[in-house]
Design a protein around this motif. Structure first.
Motif, mmCIF file in Angstrom:
data_model
loop_
_atom_site.group_PDB
_atom_site.id
_atom_site.type_symbol
_atom_site.label_atom_id
_atom_site.label_comp_id
_atom_site.label_asym_id
_atom_site.label_seq_id
_atom_site.Cartn_x
_atom_site.Cartn_y
_atom_site.Cartn_z
ATOM 1 N N GLY A 108 45.043 37.973 27.857
ATOM 2 C CA GLY A 108 44.361 39.000 27.365
ATOM 3 C C GLY A 108 43.062 39.773 28.854
ATOM 4 N N GLY A 109 44.156 40.316 29.291
ATOM 5 C CA GLY A 109 42.859 41.157 31.086
ATOM 6 C C GLY A 109 43.223 40.400 32.093
ATOM 7 N N LEU A 110 43.189 40.951 33.260
ATOM 8 C CA LEU A 110 42.730 40.685 34.481
ATOM 9 C C LEU A 110 41.173 40.268 34.389
ATOM 10 C CD1 LEU A 110 43.679 40.996 37.363
ATOM 11 C CD2 LEU A 110 42.658 42.626 37.310
ATOM 12 N N GLU A 111 40.369 39.897 33.838
ATOM 13 C CA GLU A 111 39.421 39.223 33.769
ATOM 14 C C GLU A 111 40.140 37.852 33.554
ATOM 15 O OE1 GLU A 111 35.257 38.024 31.323
ATOM 16 O OE2 GLU A 111 36.237 40.290 31.411
ATOM 17 N N THR A 112 40.599 37.412 32.284
ATOM 18 C CA THR A 112 41.221 36.200 31.937
ATOM 19 C C THR A 112 41.945 35.993 32.484
ATOM 20 O OG1 THR A 112 41.097 37.143 29.349
ATOM 21 C CG2 THR A 112 42.761 35.159 30.231
ATOM 22 N N LEU A 113 43.241 36.757 33.890
ATOM 23 C CA LEU A 113 43.630 35.673 34.173
ATOM 24 C C LEU A 113 42.778 35.523 35.372
ATOM 25 C CD1 LEU A 113 46.937 35.613 35.309
ATOM 26 C CD2 LEU A 113 46.870 38.480 36.282
ATOM 27 N N GLU A 114 41.895 36.368 36.678
ATOM 28 C CA GLU A 114 40.791 35.717 37.218
ATOM 29 C C GLU A 114 40.556 35.103 36.557
ATOM 30 O OE1 GLU A 114 38.971 38.836 38.016
ATOM 31 O OE2 GLU A 114 40.707 39.769 39.858
ATOM 32 N N ASN A 115 39.550 34.330 35.234
ATOM 33 C CA ASN A 115 38.477 33.273 35.700
ATOM 34 C C ASN A 115 39.665 31.916 34.718
ATOM 35 O OD1 ASN A 115 35.995 34.846 34.944
ATOM 36 N ND2 ASN A 115 36.944 35.441 33.026
ATOM 37 N N PHE A 116 41.031 32.481 34.443
ATOM 38 C CA PHE A 116 41.985 31.169 34.073
ATOM 39 C C PHE A 116 42.123 30.941 36.451
ATOM 40 C CE2 PHE A 116 46.636 30.261 34.087
ATOM 41 C CZ PHE A 116 46.283 28.579 33.530
ATOM 42 N N ASN A 117 42.589 31.563 36.507
ATOM 43 C CA ASN A 117 42.949 30.703 38.161
ATOM 44 C C ASN A 117 41.897 30.570 38.951
ATOM 45 O OD1 ASN A 117 44.244 31.133 40.658
ATOM 46 N ND2 ASN A 117 42.640 32.153 41.371
ATOM 47 N N ARG A 118 40.348 31.244 39.046
ATOM 48 C CA ARG A 118 38.793 30.638 39.094
ATOM 49 C C ARG A 118 38.304 28.865 38.614
ATOM 50 N NH1 ARG A 118 33.398 33.074 39.083
ATOM 51 N NH2 ARG A 118 32.221 31.874 40.409
ATOM 52 N N HIS A 119 38.377 28.886 37.739
ATOM 53 C CA HIS A 119 38.021 27.988 36.832
ATOM 54 C C HIS A 119 38.957 26.297 36.980
ATOM 55 C CE1 HIS A 119 34.225 29.289 36.420
ATOM 56 N NE2 HIS A 119 34.670 30.234 35.969
ATOM 57 N N PHE A 120 40.273 27.144 37.122
ATOM 58 C CA PHE A 120 41.777 25.792 36.431
ATOM 59 C C PHE A 120 42.946 25.901 37.372
ATOM 60 C CE2 PHE A 120 39.706 26.854 31.947
ATOM 61 C CZ PHE A 120 40.099 25.172 31.725
#
Length: 276
Positions: A70-82
């Protein structure tokens, strides 16, 4: 190089602000879910996201191609927090009317040069082209998610157009094509819209590993009858070698309710390839 493709099934992870890792860990599931107001594209359950991250971290992939993000924001949040921020994130928000896109995770520092672009064309979702350069070699990876088999004509005409455009875009050497083809691309069993692609000098990783055709499945579907099939593929050009690969097994659901509890209706597909 250890790589994978995975359709993460409607993976949204939208937050209302930037959170430190400590702040994020303190959020309740209810607080997190309330941050995405969409009734059509809600945030993915934290437990399912954790399962996806566990696979990526345990396998220690160098490159992951992802579908339905669901967008670049989703991917970056996933990478940062998981994923402890260990990857560079790439995604172009093009074409998709559902707000789901293909993206890629590339291990930080692995390649001195990374060049990413969206391949222009009338695709159902963005087609991502990633050039990875280092040690005198350039590898080109295409991450795709072709038209589904929904619609009056089961999407055949659209997939034919997308396959034709894909064939015109991909390189014939030092090239990998991965993602959700939304159809059967197994030689001898393939649906006719993929015939032109199968004429190219590529091998499916499962074919290269001599995995029996009856054991090749990456997708669970429950309609009138259960249907387990291979929709996800990693194709490598014939000038490269595969030393390992296959679908990463998980719990096999017996019905739709069991499938809905899994992180996705797809399995991870992985490969280890030699570039040199």
């Amino acid at each position: 190089m250890k790589l994978a493709t995975f359709n993460a099934e409607n993976f949204y992870m939208l937050l209302d602000r930037d959170y430190s890792p400590e702040e994020f860990r303190m959020l309740s599931s209810e607080q997190y879910m309330a941050m995405n107001k969409s009734i059509f594209n809600p945030n993915k359950d934290l437990s399912k996201i954790a399962e996806i991250a566990k696979t990526i971290l345990e396998e220690d992939f160098d490159f992951v191609g992802l579908c339905e993000i669901g967008g670049l924001e989703t991917l970056e949040n996933f990478n940062r927090h998981f994923l402890d921020g260990r990857y560079d994130c790439f995604l172009h928000q093009k074409n998709s009317t559902r707000g789901i896109f293909v993206g890629a995770l590339v291990r930080k520092g692995l390649f001195p040069a990374v060049e990413v672009k969206n391949v222009e064309g009338d695709f159902s979702r963005n087609l991502l082209k990633i050039k990875l350069s280092g040690r005198g070699v350039t590898l080109t990876v295409f991450v795709l998610h072709l038209k589904s088999q929904y619609g009056p004509d089961r999407g055949i005409e659209k997939r034919l157009q997308e396959v034709e455009r894909l064939c015109a875009s991909v390189k014939r050497t030092k090239c990998i094509v991965m993602g959700d083809f939304n159809g059967i691309v197994i030689r001898g069993q393939s649906q006719f819209e993929f015939e032109k692609f199968l004429e190219l000098p590529f091998r499916d990783v499962l074919e290269a590993m001599n995995i029996p055709e009856e054991n090749r499945f990456t997708h669970y579907y429950f309609g009138n009858t259960p249907n387990f099939s291979q929709l996800d593929y990693i194709f490598i050009s014939n000038d490269m070698k595969v030393s390992d690969g296959g679908a990463i097994p998980g719990p096999i659901p017996c019905n739709f309710e069991e499938r809905a509890r899994l992180p996705s209706d797809h399995l991870f597909l992985k490969a280890v390839v030699r570039l040199f």
